[in-house]
Design an enzyme around this catalytic site. Sequence first.
Site, mmCIF file in Angstrom:
data_model
loop_
_atom_site.group_PDB
_atom_site.id
_atom_site.type_symbol
_atom_site.label_atom_id
_atom_site.label_comp_id
_atom_site.label_asym_id
_atom_site.label_seq_id
_atom_site.Cartn_x
_atom_site.Cartn_y
_atom_site.Cartn_z
ATOM 1 N N ARG A 41 1.011 -1.425 0.023
ATOM 2 C CA ARG A 41 0.056 0.159 -0.077
ATOM 3 C C ARG A 41 0.868 1.092 0.162
ATOM 4 O O ARG A 41 1.786 1.230 0.857
ATOM 5 C CB ARG A 41 -0.843 0.198 1.381
ATOM 6 C CG ARG A 41 -1.735 1.194 1.126
ATOM 7 C CD ARG A 41 -2.929 1.161 2.379
ATOM 8 N NE ARG A 41 -2.501 1.552 3.682
ATOM 9 C CZ ARG A 41 -3.134 1.233 4.724
ATOM 10 N NH1 ARG A 41 -4.359 0.796 4.757
ATOM 11 N NH2 ARG A 41 -2.669 1.651 5.913
ATOM 12 N N SER A 109 -12.065 -3.927 2.739
ATOM 13 C CA SER A 109 -12.280 -3.159 4.033
ATOM 14 C C SER A 109 -13.748 -2.876 4.175
ATOM 15 O O SER A 109 -14.450 -2.341 3.423
ATOM 16 C CB SER A 109 -11.496 -1.897 3.970
ATOM 17 O OG SER A 109 -10.335 -1.774 3.547
ATOM 18 N N LYS A 141 -4.030 5.773 9.855
ATOM 19 C CA LYS A 141 -5.079 6.113 8.890
ATOM 20 C C LYS A 141 -6.111 6.913 9.720
ATOM 21 O O LYS A 141 -7.076 6.534 10.258
ATOM 22 C CB LYS A 141 -5.710 4.651 8.601
ATOM 23 C CG LYS A 141 -6.381 4.727 7.272
ATOM 24 C CD LYS A 141 -6.487 3.358 6.574
ATOM 25 C CE LYS A 141 -7.343 3.450 5.397
ATOM 26 N NZ LYS A 141 -7.616 2.332 4.387
#
Lengths: 210, 210
Positions: A41, A109, A141
Amino acid sequence: MRPAFDPTLYLVTDTALSAPRSVPDVVRAAVAGGVTAVQVRDKTASRRELYQLTLAVRAVLDPGVALFVNDAVDVALLAGADGVHVGQDDLPPAEVRALIGPDRLLGLSTGDDDELAVALALPPGTVDVVGIGPVWTTPTKPDAGTGLGPGGVAALAAEAAAGGLRSVAIGGISAERAALVTGVDGICVVSAVCAAPDPAAAARALRGAR
Amino acid sequence: MRPAFDPTLYLVTDTALSAPRSVPDVVRAAVAGGVTAVQVRDKTASRRELYQLTLAVRAVLDPGVALFVNDAVDVALLAGADGVHVGQDDLPPAEVRALIGPDRLLGLSTGDDDELAVALALPPGTVDVVGIGPVWTTPTKPDAGTGLGPGGVAALAAEAAAGGLRSVAIGGISAERAALVTGVDGICVVSAVCAAPDPAAAARALRGAR
């Protein structure tokens, strides 16, 4: 047929947290320490950079460690990754499945009951694994919302399992907290490994707690 | 077989400049005014937003107007676009061609002789059209470097044509300046149409100058 995928300890890479080490170096050490799956990511990388990063990570992985790419279906296909992981803002799961075909893994997710219900309503075989979180609020996040807590995660994981989906928990999981997370098939970590002075030792500690 | 593609007046969309109008509304008007090809570009959109935007633009286009998607190969494939346009930071052209197969168009941005030489060295049929620019410095892409000027563009366009590639010029082209741009198969515009009070009239003025 889907590739082998052991979700027990699932590492999501973070280029900035890994620095000054390279992401492949951190991944290599983390796998030596017990990481069983890796997701590349990097939301700030260009497509070309992400492709090159994915190839570099793939080059250090054993075949038994599943490699996912976050968001970028085109990169996953080109780099020969085992799967793609998408969030709620990425391409919709059914469309991703159409692009990747039956022989790759798809993760999604989910942050609450409604998002999980949408995943469970998809045709069987669309999604393989749901990420459930955040368990705790997490600095990597900040937009991911307040934490579900271990109880909230376990409840969603039970729903996922009843619907035939595997699940991994994500968000603020450390070696100290890992044993608190139950009901899921595995745990995802970012900073607990990428920011650790010794990623192999960090992975071993996380495995030891599961 | 590649889709039909008339590069004469090629619109690259800009969501912010189009506001408060929707991008599909601007595109519809621009095509009525003479735009012959459209590229959906939105570097700030999520993949899901870009996919939805591309579907919405596709819905207002005549089949004769080629639709490109900037950068996002996965979105282009899913949305059934006619082609993909990539820059130097996006996935490499040979890899994009492998993903899109022989039946879609591929455009590539080139800003100098070296970048054009790389495009010309690719196997025939990899790239269909090169974007050459910026002709003039442009506020919509401040990182694109100083302008090549019409003479620089014409020289690169001649090289491209000699190598069998079509070319479009981009960067700071207005109706007033459009006639200064020569040697290319078409011109690309962003703000000259997206920021115009009347996109159809703006497109007509640009067509009138070619």
